[in-house]
Design a protein around this motif. Structure first.
Motif, short mmCIF file in Angstrom:
data_model
loop_
_atom_site.label_atom_id
_atom_site.label_comp_id
_atom_site.label_asym_id
_atom_site.label_seq_id
_atom_site.Cartn_x
_atom_site.Cartn_y
_atom_site.Cartn_z
N VAL A 140 -5.05 7.99 1.72
CA VAL A 140 -4.02 7.43 2.50
C VAL A 140 -3.93 5.76 2.49
O VAL A 140 -3.27 5.06 2.44
CB VAL A 140 -3.95 7.88 3.87
N ASP A 141 -5.31 5.54 2.52
CA ASP A 141 -5.67 4.05 2.31
C ASP A 141 -5.21 3.54 1.16
O ASP A 141 -4.82 2.27 1.08
CB ASP A 141 -7.20 3.80 2.70
N VAL A 142 -5.45 4.09 -0.05
CA VAL A 142 -5.09 3.84 -1.27
C VAL A 142 -3.53 3.80 -1.36
O VAL A 142 -3.02 2.61 -1.80
CB VAL A 142 -5.35 4.86 -2.47
N ALA A 143 -2.70 4.63 -0.69
CA ALA A 143 -1.57 4.31 -0.55
C ALA A 143 -0.85 3.10 0.31
O ALA A 143 -0.08 2.48 -0.27
CB ALA A 143 -0.73 5.61 0.19
N ARG A 144 -1.74 2.83 1.09
CA ARG A 144 -1.52 1.70 1.84
C ARG A 144 -1.72 0.40 1.11
O ARG A 144 -0.87 -0.70 1.36
CB ARG A 144 -2.33 1.50 3.06
N ALA A 145 -2.63 0.43 0.11
CA ALA A 145 -2.85 -0.50 -0.60
C ALA A 145 -1.61 -0.87 -1.46
O ALA A 145 -1.28 -2.02 -2.02
CB ALA A 145 -4.05 -0.58 -1.49
N PRO A 148 2.17 -1.14 1.28
CA PRO A 148 1.81 -1.73 2.47
C PRO A 148 2.78 -1.91 3.48
O PRO A 148 2.56 -1.77 4.92
CB PRO A 148 1.16 -3.25 2.30
N GLU A 149 4.06 -1.94 3.36
CA GLU A 149 5.23 -1.96 4.21
C GLU A 149 5.98 -0.70 4.44
O GLU A 149 6.96 -0.48 5.07
CB GLU A 149 6.11 -3.18 3.84
N LYS A 154 2.56 7.80 5.08
CA LYS A 154 2.65 8.99 5.92
C LYS A 154 3.15 10.02 5.20
O LYS A 154 2.75 11.24 5.34
CB LYS A 154 3.84 8.73 6.91
N PHE A 155 4.10 9.77 4.01
CA PHE A 155 4.29 10.96 3.03
C PHE A 155 3.04 11.37 2.51
O PHE A 155 3.18 12.57 2.35
CB PHE A 155 5.09 10.28 2.17
#
Length: 172
Positions: A140-145, A148-149, A154-155
């Motif tokens: 999930v942190d990788v997805a945020r990278a 980011p917006e 969440k998906f």
């Protein structure tokens, strides 16, 4: 003069410093990010795992770019395992991902970065070396990278939770 090979070694050579737990954790996190990038590159450019793995380990782990920004050092063992397991178990991982997605959105219709992320995460979920909740949090942190917006983290959390429960039901 002796025949002992150790006499050729410098007596005052510094011993390598042991990594802290936080440094080891950061290296694993970086390896997960690199694995997603490598899997994306393999699919987008049609390159093989060996070539991409060598490129990342040689030119990305700890490299400094033109701007002077230093790339994180990765854990080569985890990086290699994620790439190899993602390739070896791709059909199984893709099936688990498909089951976690809405029927109208099979894995071949989703964003290629997310597809690479699900394959890297799935590779780590197939082997019980890392607790599934840790794998989910890390990816999930990788997805945020990457997003980011967006709503993608969440998906990713929902899909990986479903995949983890299917691949490691005893962990929940």
């Amino acid at each position: 003069m002796t025949d002992d090979a150790s006499s050729d070694a410098p007596q005052d050579a510094p011993k390598p410093r042991k990594l802290t737990q936080e440094e080891k954790r950061q290296m694993k996190s970086a390896s997960r990010l690199y694995a997603v990038q490598a899997l994306f590159q393999m699919e987008a450019a049609g390159q093989g795992a060996d070539k991409v793995r060598r490129e990342f380990e040689t030119y990305r782990f700890g490299a400094v770019d033109e701007d002077g920004t230093e790339m994180a050092e990765g854990n080569p063992d985890l990086f290699r395992r994620l790439i190899d397991d993602a390739v070896t178990w791709q059909a199984k991982i893709d099936q688990a991902t498909d089951r976690a997605l809405v029927a109208k959105w099979p894995i071949d219709r989703i964003d290629p970065v997310l597809r690479a992320l699900f394959r890297a995460a799935g590779a780590e979920l197939i082997t019980p070396a890392t607790p599934p909740r840790v794998v989910i949090t890390e990816f999930v942190d990788v997805a945020r990278a990457f997003f980011p917006e967006g709503k993608e983290p969440k998906f990713v959390n929902a899909v990986l939770d479903h995949m983890a429960r299917a691949l490691q039901p005893d962990a929940f």
